[in-house]
Enzyme design. Structure first.
Site, PDB file in Angstrom:
ATOM      1  N   HIS A  43      59.832 -48.749  78.935  1.00 27.82           N
ATOM      2  CA  HIS A  43      60.760 -48.687  77.808  1.00 27.82           C
ATOM      3  C   HIS A  43      59.977 -48.365  76.541  1.00 27.82           C
ATOM      4  O   HIS A  43      59.184 -49.180  76.066  1.00 27.82           O
ATOM      5  CB  HIS A  43      61.473 -50.039  77.667  1.00 27.82           C
ATOM      6  CG  HIS A  43      62.516 -50.073  76.598  1.00 27.82           C
ATOM      7  ND1 HIS A  43      63.308 -51.183  76.376  1.00 27.82           N
ATOM      8  CD2 HIS A  43      62.914 -49.157  75.676  1.00 27.82           C
ATOM      9  CE1 HIS A  43      64.144 -50.940  75.377  1.00 27.82           C
ATOM     10  NE2 HIS A  43      63.901 -49.719  74.927  1.00 27.82           N
ATOM     11  N   GLU A  70      63.135 -45.699  79.769  1.00 28.12           N
ATOM     12  CA  GLU A  70      64.214 -46.361  79.043  1.00 28.12           C
ATOM     13  C   GLU A  70      64.051 -46.083  77.557  1.00 28.12           C
ATOM     14  O   GLU A  70      62.937 -46.181  77.023  1.00 28.12           O
ATOM     15  CB  GLU A  70      64.186 -47.869  79.289  1.00 28.12           C
ATOM     16  CG  GLU A  70      64.391 -48.255  80.737  1.00 28.12           C
ATOM     17  CD  GLU A  70      64.311 -49.747  80.967  1.00 28.12           C
ATOM     18  OE1 GLU A  70      64.856 -50.216  81.981  1.00 28.12           O
ATOM     19  OE2 GLU A  70      63.690 -50.456  80.140  1.00 28.12           O
ATOM     20  N   HIS A 191      67.414 -56.773  85.190  1.00 28.16           N
ATOM     21  CA  HIS A 191      67.257 -57.643  84.031  1.00 28.16           C
ATOM     22  C   HIS A 191      67.306 -59.105  84.463  1.00 28.16           C
ATOM     23  O   HIS A 191      68.304 -59.589  84.968  1.00 28.16           O
ATOM     24  CB  HIS A 191      68.291 -57.411  82.934  1.00 28.16           C
ATOM     25  CG  HIS A 191      67.855 -58.009  81.616  1.00 28.16           C
ATOM     26  ND1 HIS A 191      66.988 -57.360  80.765  1.00 28.16           N
ATOM     27  CD2 HIS A 191      68.129 -59.191  81.030  1.00 28.16           C
ATOM     28  CE1 HIS A 191      66.767 -58.107  79.702  1.00 28.16           C
ATOM     29  NE2 HIS A 191      67.438 -59.233  79.845  1.00 28.16           N
TER      30      HIS A 191
END
Length: 248
Positions: A43, A70, A191
């Site tokens: 990310h 991400e 997550h």
């Protein structure tokens, strides 16, 4: 078979705490592949709190598997994504004050912007995923945006503390998987998943991929990086195979 995306963000978090050259996210990515990771997720945040631009550019040409980048729906991030050309981009929400991504992208509330971003990335040859809550309204909006993939936010499941709440959140994820498949989408999830809770999600028929990072990085302190990756992949595969046998 279900795939494991190893998120290397928190390898970079450890490095950035002291602004050293180690531990190296590039090495973590390559070792994760050797240990059985099906893709590498990272990310690039607007605040650059862990992964840096240089990491993204260094890792991209070295991977034998897929890169899943991400990023937020911003002009800067979309420009970087189009330049790097990872195989996959997952669009996520961002708040500078959050410790980690707190919820899914509100696709329904930003339909035009997300649709434009999906089209831009698709024209660059990038497969687009939208990180969303397990909610029928958001899934429908993701399909309207033209994204071929969704990643279901499993944070509420991971944070549930009693069995009734866990089962309720798992049922919510299960229903969202079915809804995503009904729209013709590839369904991923992630997550908050760790070694103690991953199998119930991995067993859900229709989930193609789980993206997991923090738990693997944490476990690697005690077991080593390679074993931490292998063990997570083994748990996922065992759960899926058991589910398949149970349905036979």
């Amino acid at each position: 078979m279900i795939e494991l995306g190893v998120n290397i963000d928190h390898v970079a978090t450890l490095r950035q705490q002291r602004h050293t050259a180690y531990p190296d996210p590039v090495q973590a990515a390559l070792r994760a592949e050797d240990a059985g990771a099906d893709l590498i997720t990272l990310h690039l945040r607007e605040d650059r709190r862990h992964i840096q631009d240089a990491d993204v550019y260094a890792i991209r040409p070295l991977l034998r598997t897929r890169m899943n980048l991400e990023c937020a729906v911003t002009p800067e991030m979309l420009e970087i994504a189009c330049a790097v050309k990872p195989s996959d981009v997952c669009l996520v929400p961002e708040k500078r004050t959050e410790l980690t991504t707190e919820g899914g992208l509100d696709v329904a509330g930003a339909q035009a912007a997300v649709t434009d971003a999906v089209q831009l990335l698709a024209e660059a040859g990038i497969r687009v995923s939208l990180f969303i809550d397990p909610d029928a309204r958001q899934i429908e909006a993701a399909a309207r945006a033209g994204a071929p993939v969704i990643e279901l936010h499993t944070g509420a499941y991971a944070e549930a503390r009693d069995d009734a709440a866990v089962q309720a959140e798992l049922a919510r994820v299960r229903a969202a998987v079915a809804e995503g498949l009904r729209h013709g989408l590839r369904v991923n999830a992630g997550h908050g998943l760790h070694y103690g809770n991953v199998q119930a999600v991995a067993a859900l028929d229709g989930i193609a991929e789980l993206n997991i990072g923090h738990a693997i990085v944490a476990q690697s302190i005690f077991d080593g990086w390679d074993k931490a990756v292998r063990d997570m992949k083994a748990l996922m595969v065992q759960a899926r195979l058991a589910a398949v046998r149970g349905h036979a």
